[in-house]
Design a protein around this motif. Structure first.
Motif, PDB file in Angstrom:
ATOM      1  N   GLN A 157       0.823  -1.119  -0.112  1.00  0.00           N
ATOM      2  CA  GLN A 157      -0.080   0.025  -0.023  1.00  0.00           C
ATOM      3  C   GLN A 157       0.661   1.285  -0.080  1.00  0.00           C
ATOM      4  O   GLN A 157       1.990   1.315   0.290  1.00  0.00           O
ATOM      5  CB  GLN A 157      -0.969   0.042   1.080  1.00  0.00           C
ATOM      6  CG  GLN A 157      -0.177   0.031   2.591  1.00  0.00           C
ATOM      7  CD  GLN A 157      -1.056  -0.139   3.746  1.00  0.00           C
ATOM      8  OE1 GLN A 157      -1.556   0.886   4.258  1.00  0.00           O
ATOM      9  NE2 GLN A 157      -1.553  -1.334   4.203  1.00  0.00           N
ATOM     10  N   THR A 158       0.081   2.319  -0.023  1.00  0.00           N
ATOM     11  CA  THR A 158       0.643   3.713   0.151  1.00  0.00           C
ATOM     12  C   THR A 158      -0.096   4.231   1.285  1.00  0.00           C
ATOM     13  O   THR A 158      -0.867   3.427   1.999  1.00  0.00           O
ATOM     14  CB  THR A 158       0.125   4.865  -0.908  1.00  0.00           C
ATOM     15  OG1 THR A 158      -1.180   4.717  -1.028  1.00  0.00           O
ATOM     16  CG2 THR A 158       0.724   4.573  -2.335  1.00  0.00           C
ATOM     17  N   ARG A 194      -6.546   2.678  -0.720  1.00  0.00           N
ATOM     18  CA  ARG A 194      -5.036   2.532  -1.145  1.00  0.00           C
ATOM     19  C   ARG A 194      -4.203   2.250   0.278  1.00  0.00           C
ATOM     20  O   ARG A 194      -3.148   1.568   0.006  1.00  0.00           O
ATOM     21  CB  ARG A 194      -4.332   3.649  -1.777  1.00  0.00           C
ATOM     22  CG  ARG A 194      -4.884   4.060  -3.182  1.00  0.00           C
ATOM     23  CD  ARG A 194      -4.147   5.045  -3.888  1.00  0.00           C
ATOM     24  NE  ARG A 194      -4.359   5.384  -5.157  1.00  0.00           N
ATOM     25  CZ  ARG A 194      -3.835   4.688  -6.300  1.00  0.00           C
ATOM     26  NH1 ARG A 194      -2.723   3.791  -6.043  1.00  0.00           N
ATOM     27  NH2 ARG A 194      -4.227   5.167  -7.443  1.00  0.00           N
ATOM     28  N   SER A 195      -4.863   2.420   1.384  1.00  0.00           N
ATOM     29  CA  SER A 195      -4.036   2.095   2.675  1.00  0.00           C
ATOM     30  C   SER A 195      -4.978   1.625   3.856  1.00  0.00           C
ATOM     31  O   SER A 195      -6.086   1.756   3.783  1.00  0.00           O
ATOM     32  CB  SER A 195      -3.378   3.839   3.006  1.00  0.00           C
ATOM     33  OG  SER A 195      -4.276   4.686   3.234  1.00  0.00           O
ATOM     34  N   LEU A 214      -5.605  -4.095  -1.279  1.00  0.00           N
ATOM     35  CA  LEU A 214      -5.671  -2.669  -1.646  1.00  0.00           C
ATOM     36  C   LEU A 214      -4.858  -1.957  -2.697  1.00  0.00           C
ATOM     37  O   LEU A 214      -4.277  -3.050  -3.552  1.00  0.00           O
ATOM     38  CB  LEU A 214      -4.913  -1.778  -0.266  1.00  0.00           C
ATOM     39  CG  LEU A 214      -5.505  -1.887   1.073  1.00  0.00           C
ATOM     40  CD1 LEU A 214      -4.574  -1.364   2.007  1.00  0.00           C
ATOM     41  CD2 LEU A 214      -6.942  -1.365   1.185  1.00  0.00           C
ATOM     42  N   GLY A 215      -5.185  -0.947  -3.167  1.00  0.00           N
ATOM     43  CA  GLY A 215      -4.567  -0.404  -4.275  1.00  0.00           C
ATOM     44  C   GLY A 215      -4.767  -1.260  -5.597  1.00  0.00           C
ATOM     45  O   GLY A 215      -5.702  -1.729  -5.858  1.00  0.00           O
ATOM     46  N   ALA A 254     -10.752  11.552 -10.852  1.00  0.00           N
ATOM     47  CA  ALA A 254     -10.223  11.798  -9.478  1.00  0.00           C
ATOM     48  C   ALA A 254      -9.519  10.516  -8.824  1.00  0.00           C
ATOM     49  O   ALA A 254      -8.689  10.545  -8.302  1.00  0.00           O
ATOM     50  CB  ALA A 254     -10.945  12.432  -8.585  1.00  0.00           C
ATOM     51  N   PHE A 255     -10.460   9.292  -9.024  1.00  0.00           N
ATOM     52  CA  PHE A 255     -10.023   8.074  -8.634  1.00  0.00           C
ATOM     53  C   PHE A 255      -9.852   7.266  -9.588  1.00  0.00           C
ATOM     54  O   PHE A 255     -10.719   6.682 -10.238  1.00  0.00           O
ATOM     55  CB  PHE A 255     -11.435   7.728  -7.614  1.00  0.00           C
ATOM     56  CG  PHE A 255     -11.208   8.181  -6.108  1.00  0.00           C
ATOM     57  CD1 PHE A 255     -10.685   7.627  -5.154  1.00  0.00           C
ATOM     58  CD2 PHE A 255     -11.774   9.388  -5.691  1.00  0.00           C
ATOM     59  CE1 PHE A 255     -10.584   7.937  -3.872  1.00  0.00           C
ATOM     60  CE2 PHE A 255     -11.849  10.037  -4.735  1.00  0.00           C
ATOM     61  CZ  PHE A 255     -10.863   9.372  -3.612  1.00  0.00           C
ATOM     62  N   ARG A 256      -8.505   6.652  -9.691  1.00  0.00           N
ATOM     63  CA  ARG A 256      -8.475   5.515 -10.412  1.00  0.00           C
ATOM     64  C   ARG A 256      -8.184   4.292  -9.813  1.00  0.00           C
ATOM     65  O   ARG A 256      -8.152   3.136 -10.772  1.00  0.00           O
ATOM     66  CB  ARG A 256      -6.910   5.913 -11.075  1.00  0.00           C
ATOM     67  CG  ARG A 256      -6.913   7.227 -12.152  1.00  0.00           C
ATOM     68  CD  ARG A 256      -5.635   7.551 -12.745  1.00  0.00           C
ATOM     69  NE  ARG A 256      -5.750   8.642 -13.466  1.00  0.00           N
ATOM     70  CZ  ARG A 256      -4.948   9.227 -14.580  1.00  0.00           C
ATOM     71  NH1 ARG A 256      -3.950   8.759 -14.510  1.00  0.00           N
ATOM     72  NH2 ARG A 256      -5.203  10.277 -15.030  1.00  0.00           N
ATOM     73  N   ILE A 257      -8.233   4.236  -8.631  1.00  0.00           N
ATOM     74  CA  ILE A 257      -8.450   2.954  -7.911  1.00  0.00           C
ATOM     75  C   ILE A 257      -9.490   3.202  -6.813  1.00  0.00           C
ATOM     76  O   ILE A 257      -9.563   4.080  -5.853  1.00  0.00           O
ATOM     77  CB  ILE A 257      -7.073   2.801  -7.020  1.00  0.00           C
ATOM     78  CG1 ILE A 257      -5.871   2.225  -7.910  1.00  0.00           C
ATOM     79  CG2 ILE A 257      -7.165   1.744  -5.951  1.00  0.00           C
ATOM     80  CD1 ILE A 257      -6.146   1.164  -8.555  1.00  0.00           C
ATOM     81  N   ALA A 258     -10.709   2.424  -7.001  1.00  0.00           N
ATOM     82  CA  ALA A 258     -12.030   2.346  -6.260  1.00  0.00           C
ATOM     83  C   ALA A 258     -12.742   1.399  -6.921  1.00  0.00           C
ATOM     84  O   ALA A 258     -12.473   0.908  -7.729  1.00  0.00           O
ATOM     85  CB  ALA A 258     -12.504   3.928  -6.586  1.00  0.00           C
ATOM     86  N   PRO A 259     -13.921   0.781  -6.293  1.00  0.00           N
ATOM     87  CA  PRO A 259     -14.819  -0.027  -6.521  1.00  0.00           C
ATOM     88  C   PRO A 259     -15.385   0.495  -7.890  1.00  0.00           C
ATOM     89  O   PRO A 259     -15.602   1.731  -8.236  1.00  0.00           O
ATOM     90  CB  PRO A 259     -15.790   0.023  -5.564  1.00  0.00           C
ATOM     91  CG  PRO A 259     -15.224   0.531  -4.313  1.00  0.00           C
ATOM     92  CD  PRO A 259     -14.149   1.417  -4.780  1.00  0.00           C
ATOM     93  N   LEU A 260     -15.983  -0.625  -8.405  1.00  0.00           N
ATOM     94  CA  LEU A 260     -16.258  -0.108  -9.909  1.00  0.00           C
ATOM     95  C   LEU A 260     -17.453  -1.019 -10.070  1.00  0.00           C
ATOM     96  O   LEU A 260     -17.975  -1.997  -9.659  1.00  0.00           O
ATOM     97  CB  LEU A 260     -15.506  -0.971 -11.058  1.00  0.00           C
ATOM     98  CG  LEU A 260     -13.957  -0.593 -10.947  1.00  0.00           C
ATOM     99  CD1 LEU A 260     -13.055  -1.606 -11.928  1.00  0.00           C
ATOM    100  CD2 LEU A 260     -13.707   0.905 -11.831  1.00  0.00           C
ATOM    101  N   VAL A 261     -18.508  -0.212 -10.756  1.00  0.00           N
ATOM    102  CA  VAL A 261     -19.891  -0.943 -11.098  1.00  0.00           C
ATOM    103  C   VAL A 261     -19.737  -2.106 -11.918  1.00  0.00           C
ATOM    104  O   VAL A 261     -19.505  -1.685 -13.123  1.00  0.00           O
ATOM    105  CB  VAL A 261     -20.778   0.413 -11.398  1.00  0.00           C
ATOM    106  CG1 VAL A 261     -22.128  -0.429 -11.886  1.00  0.00           C
ATOM    107  CG2 VAL A 261     -21.269   1.298 -10.208  1.00  0.00           C
ATOM    108  N   ASP A 262     -19.914  -3.218 -11.583  1.00  0.00           N
ATOM    109  CA  ASP A 262     -19.569  -4.257 -12.576  1.00  0.00           C
ATOM    110  C   ASP A 262     -21.153  -5.209 -12.647  1.00  0.00           C
ATOM    111  O   ASP A 262     -21.022  -6.119 -13.532  1.00  0.00           O
ATOM    112  CB  ASP A 262     -18.795  -5.242 -12.113  1.00  0.00           C
ATOM    113  CG  ASP A 262     -18.902  -5.937 -10.694  1.00  0.00           C
ATOM    114  OD1 ASP A 262     -20.085  -5.439 -10.136  1.00  0.00           O
ATOM    115  OD2 ASP A 262     -17.852  -6.520 -10.305  1.00  0.00           O
TER     116      ASP A 262
END
Length: 559
Positions: free
Chosen positions: A103-104, A146-147, A174-175, A316-324
């Motif tokens: 993580q970061t 991410r952390s 994470l991440g 803004a968020f490239r790492i986050a939950p995705l509607v799938d």
């Protein structure tokens, strides 16, 4: 793992004997509220699907740490749904925390974890030494996806467990390792191509359902609680019909919304993954053979770089939950909330100051960019920010005017820096949880809403995102936090009130504070909002602070 022969007798949980090395019994009463209502003693050794766990006694609480709830998500299992473990009958020492995900770090509130690894799917349990069918609280940490790590002193479950609940804290991916997505990742068992982190959390809840009786917990009385990203994931889990039976109620601390274009669409996330794979000289499928740390570092580098012109989301968020459509069904704030699910929603008074105006008293330095000092600078800042959200920049003057008018009406300062803090915090955080409480109240459901108002210690200022966390766990006096939050009798009483509000809610959905003041259900007219710490350690009830300024977001966000 300890598989060596031992002279300590393993006693079945059904016998309810709490056996120490000498064979003597230790029977201690519960403290504060709780379920069960009996003084049944519990074994020091807990029999679970993760092994026969040897815990550690501290006063009236037994802790079990580093319990694997799923197989290590490495190699062929990287970017796959979590797979269950079965160590039934194997003796396991459970006295040390498991590794955190790679993580970061968010160092103002999170101590940087020294032990990071891909083999991170573990959880921890704190349980009272006596009692049966106790309420269970499962905690999902935040950290911007991410952390975060449950080994941090911040999330020690000891003091909550002393109040009569079984506490479970969860590590998850994470991440990049928890959130990259691509059709080539399709899991052979579930078909999943995304959302590994939330699937980890569900696997932990399924483990709790199957095993928590061994710790005196009631598998049918589970409060899912989380902060920030963990709160958003909690809502996603509760809204999904296939997972809803795992949860009895929700206690949410500062849930955000990172829907498109703020976050990625599923298609754009696949492009992002392909670019990372190309940078590492492989394909998405080939990422299974690349070092997890290399993937992490490649994604961090790309997160700050320009993307192909075809990518229009993830601004803004490239790492986050995705509607799938399977694990995350649809944007949570625009999805009906389960009508029969009691919920608590809390926010900090100046959520945005975590991002815009944060001074670290321990490090003695600022950890955020300078605030806009002029109205011209504020206008440019807001215009650029709205653009990142997919909102026309020419809406910025209207947003600023609405926030200035609300500040003046409330008797607050309308200086540019303060207005920017409010605009940012409401747009990504406070706006959404208030909408959730309004939705539940309008449908006749049970919602409670709170604003935490006790400021952090000067020279830092405000009540930023995460400010209540050390009080919710009673860890405000730990070395990493005491100079940021204080250790006076005021902080001690605030902590007791926060903890009691959670443990009483977990017991039977009727929350109260440590002085037995009941927390009334929220009404759709914004009344009955709890104000925690508005004067010293006090709790009062009344209209929602700063409600008027939220209305500006209705047309901008499509509500």
């Amino acid at each position: 793992m300890d598989t060596q022969p031992t002279r300590r007798t393993i006693i079945s949980p059904s016998r309810r004997g709490f056996i120490l090395g000498t064979g003597s019994l230790l029977a201690l009463p519960l403290v504060g509220c709780g379920g069960g209502g009996d003084s049944v003693e519990r074994p020091l050794l807990a029999e679970t699907s993760s092994g026969v766990l040897s815990g550690e006694v501290n006063g009236q609480v037994i802790s079990y740490k580093g319990i694997p709830y799923a197989q290590a998500p490495m190699g062929a299992l990287r970017f796959k749904s979590p797979k269950p473990v079965n160590f039934t009958g194997v003796r396991r020492d459970a006295k040390a925390f498991g590794a955190a995900s790679i993580q970061t770090n968010t160092t103002w509130i999170y101590e940087p974890p020294t032990n990071q690894a891909e083999d991170c799917l573990s959880l921890n349990v704190w349980a009272p030494t006596t009692g049966a069918s106790l309420p269970v609280v499962v905690w999902l940490h935040g950290g911007g996806f991410r952390s975060g790590a449950t080994s941090m002193s911040l999330m020690d479950g000891q003091k909550l467990a002393q109040m009569g609940v079984v506490v479970v804290t969860v590590n998850y991916r994470l991440g990049a390792l928890g959130h990259l997505a691509h059709p080539d990742f399709a899991d052979p068992d579930t078909g999943a191509t995304a959302n590994w982190a939330v699937q980890d959390q569900v696997a932990a809840l399924q483990w709790v359902k199957a095993n928590i009786k061994a710790f005196g917990g009631d598998p049918n009385n589970v409060t899912l609680s989380g902060q920030s990203g963990g709160a958003m994931n909690s809502i996603m889990i509760a809204q999904n019909p296939k997972w809803r039976p795992l949860v009895s109620r929700l206690y949410l601390v500062s849930p955000p919304d990172v829907s498109t274009p703020f976050g990625f669409s599923l298609a754009d996330a696949a492009v992002y993954t392909e670019v990372i794979a190309q940078r590492l000289g492989t394909t998405p499928k080939g990422l299974a053979g690349v070092s997890g740390l290399d993937i992490h570092n490649a994604e961090l580098a790309l997160s700050r770089a320009a993307l192909p012109a075809s990518v229009t989301t993830g601004r803004a968020f490239r790492i986050a939950p995705l509607v799938d459509g399977s694990n995350y069904l649809s944007d949570w704030i625009k999805t009906p909330f389960p009508a029969n699910l009691p919920v608590v929603v809390t926010y900090d008074l100046t959520e945005g100051s975590f991002f815009t105006d944060l001074y670290d008293n321990l490090a003695k330095k600022s950890s955020s960019p300078p605030l806009p000092a002029t109205h011209e600078a504020l206008a440019g800042q807001v215009a650029g920010y709205l653009g990142s959200m997919g909102i026309a920049a020419d809406k910025a003057p209207g947003v600023i005017a609405a926030y200035r008018a609300a500040a003046l009406a409330d008797g607050r300062a309308d200086v540019p820096g303060d207005l920017w803090t409010e605009i940012f915090g409401d747009s990504i955080l406070r706006n959404y949880g208030v909408r959730l409480a309004n939705q539940v109240a309008a449908a006749g459901g049970s919602a409670r809403l709170a604003t935490y108002m006790h400021p952090i210690l000067p020279p830092a200022r405000g009540v930023p995102h995460c400010a209540e966390l050390p009080f919710l766990f009673g860890t405000y006096d730990q070395p990493y936090y005491k100079d940021k939050f204080g250790t006076s009798p005021v902080e001690a009483e605030l902590s007791q009130k926060w903890m009691r509000s959670l443990t009483s809610f977990a017991a039977n959905s009727n929350s109260m504070f440590s002085d037995d003041t009941p927390w009334p259900v929220y009404a759709k007219d914004h009344s009955n909002t709890a104000r925690i710490g508005d004067v010293g350690s006090g709790v009062s009830f009344g209209p929602l602070p700063k409600a008027a300024q939220l209305a500006v977001w209705d047309p901008l966000l499509g509500f």
